[in-house]
Design a protein around this motif. Structure first.
Motif, mmCIF file in Angstrom:
data_model
loop_
_atom_site.group_PDB
_atom_site.id
_atom_site.type_symbol
_atom_site.label_atom_id
_atom_site.label_comp_id
_atom_site.label_asym_id
_atom_site.label_seq_id
_atom_site.Cartn_x
_atom_site.Cartn_y
_atom_site.Cartn_z
ATOM 1 N N ASP A 275 8.136 42.324 22.945
ATOM 2 C CA ASP A 275 8.121 42.844 24.122
ATOM 3 C C ASP A 275 8.043 41.013 24.732
ATOM 4 N N SER A 276 7.184 40.546 24.782
ATOM 5 C CA SER A 276 6.603 39.395 25.425
ATOM 6 C C SER A 276 7.191 38.481 25.169
ATOM 7 N N VAL A 277 7.727 38.057 24.085
ATOM 8 C CA VAL A 277 8.686 36.927 23.526
ATOM 9 C C VAL A 277 9.783 36.816 24.062
ATOM 10 N N VAL A 278 10.576 38.204 23.915
ATOM 11 C CA VAL A 278 12.077 38.513 24.841
ATOM 12 C C VAL A 278 11.429 37.443 26.188
ATOM 13 N N GLN A 279 10.633 38.266 26.936
ATOM 14 C CA GLN A 279 10.718 37.838 28.554
ATOM 15 C C GLN A 279 10.487 36.281 28.405
ATOM 16 N N ARG A 280 9.200 35.778 27.168
ATOM 17 C CA ARG A 280 9.212 34.623 27.954
ATOM 18 C C ARG A 280 9.643 33.736 27.491
ATOM 19 N N ARG A 281 10.202 33.749 26.003
ATOM 20 C CA ARG A 281 11.297 32.974 25.315
ATOM 21 C C ARG A 281 12.811 33.056 25.621
ATOM 22 N N PRO A 282 13.799 33.143 26.299
ATOM 23 C CA PRO A 282 14.835 33.372 26.616
ATOM 24 C C PRO A 282 16.105 32.091 26.244
ATOM 25 N N ASP A 283 15.584 31.356 26.338
ATOM 26 C CA ASP A 283 16.304 29.840 25.146
ATOM 27 C C ASP A 283 15.802 30.795 23.338
ATOM 28 N N LEU A 284 15.471 31.446 22.718
ATOM 29 C CA LEU A 284 15.497 32.414 21.993
ATOM 30 C C LEU A 284 16.670 33.116 21.290
ATOM 31 N N PHE A 285 17.858 33.577 22.426
ATOM 32 C CA PHE A 285 18.272 34.965 22.299
ATOM 33 C C PHE A 285 19.469 34.099 23.389
ATOM 34 N N ARG A 286 19.718 32.888 23.072
ATOM 35 C CA ARG A 286 20.573 32.263 23.845
ATOM 36 C C ARG A 286 21.905 32.534 23.088
ATOM 37 N N GLU A 287 23.541 32.545 23.213
ATOM 38 C CA GLU A 287 24.589 32.266 23.046
ATOM 39 C C GLU A 287 24.863 31.025 21.260
#
Lengths: 149, 165
Positions: free
Chosen positions: A51-63
């Motif tokens: 959860d923390s990674v999803v909140q803190r690292r949006p760059d990991l979830f880019r298109e």
């Protein structure tokens, strides 16, 4: 209970995906089995960290288009395989049809009455021979042959 | 007639979800202005689809399913326009010092396939249920569950490796 099944239940529980009755049963089970509670707390910790990674690292979830490429590739592969299968079936049907036709023609040639076979031969013992009727090529008539003997 | 009946739902959905949708696009494209355009585009497409008689089970999940297509199309447009691969800036929150736990989880998550990362994003960023994620991502609910469980188990194993006691 298998550790994998228990893990799955504990994850579902932590994510709020378990029905209430099942969640209560699981809680009761964990209370009676404290050694399993440490597994549950480690899973909760993993969920918290995720959860923390999803909140803190949006760059990991880019298109990136990666999943679409995978899906598109699988779809095109499937449609290609279907096309090949259909083409193979048509070829097979054609080959089978050809052999079947030639086999039937062969069988038709073979299936003649012995009497007719006898009369088609030019034999001095033949009592009949086959002639085409004039104007009716499809029909054949036995014609008595006068014995030479 | 049907479109008229569904319009209030769409308005309500816009009020409830426009902000979440903008956040979703911002996370995926790193551009606030672009995100607003994509939100509009998504709602337009949603309205058109509802007019054709589509009746989604989970309206919000269906909306995010459309958003996913819109996001991908936008990404493709950008790629073709620039003719280069987009290099996003590094961690925007690098200033916030991550703890060991988060660092370990990051190592695992950055190695996951994009679909699995999308599942994590929808779950922890948007709070979607398994059923909603399945509808948004157009995959079976069992796949959502197994991919999510797998990701969490991998993070758990990595945490245990880093902190064996």
């Amino acid at each position: 209970m298998k550790p994998e099944s228990l893990d799955a239940l504990m994850i579902d529980h932590a994510l709020g995906e378990l029905p209430r009755e099942v969640a209560e049963l699981l809680d009761a089970y964990l209370l009676e089995n404290p050694e399993e509670s440490s597994r549950a707390s480690l899973l909760r910790e993993a969920i918290g960290a995720t959860d923390s990674v999803v909140q803190r690292r949006p760059d990991l979830f880019r298109e990136t288009g990666e999943s679409r490429i995978e899906k598109g590739f699988m779809l095109s592969l499937f449609s290609r395989m279907q096309t090949v299968a259909v083409a193979a079936f048509i070829c097979l049907a054609g080959v089978a049809g050809f052999f079947l036709k030639s086999e039937m023609a062969k069988q038709q040639g073979e299936i003649q009455s012995p009497a007719l076979l006898a009369t088609t031969r030019e034999s001095p013992w033949a009592r009949y021979h086959i002639e085409d009727s004039v104007g009716e090529p499809e029909r054949i008539f036995p014609v008595r042959v006068e014995s030479q003997h | 007639m049907e479109a008229i009946e569904q319009r209030p739902d769409l308005e309500r959905l816009f009020k409830e979800s426009a902000e979440d949708l903008a956040r979703y696009f911002s996370r995926r494209h790193d551009s606030g202005e672009k995100a607003q355009d994509l939100v509009q585009e998504t709602f337009l497409k949603m309205a058109r689809r509802l007019e054709t008689g589509n009746a989604p089970v989970h309206l919000r999940a269906y909306l995010f399913g459309i958003a996913r297509h819109v996001s991908h199309a936008a990404w493709k447009r950008t790629i073709y326009e620039r003719k280069v691969r987009i290099d996003y800036p590094d961690d925007l929150t690098a200033a916030a010092e991550p703890d060991e736990r988060v660092r370990a989880a990051t190592e695992v998550i950055e190695g996951l396939p994009e679909l699995q990362r999308e599942i994590l994003d929808l779950r922890f960023s948007q709070g979607f249920s398994y059923a909603e994620m399945a509808e948004a991502l157009e995959i079976p609910i069992g796949t959502v569950r197994s991919r999510l469980h797998n990701a969490i188990a991998l993070v758990r194993d990595h945490l245990r490796e880093n902190n064996p006691e």
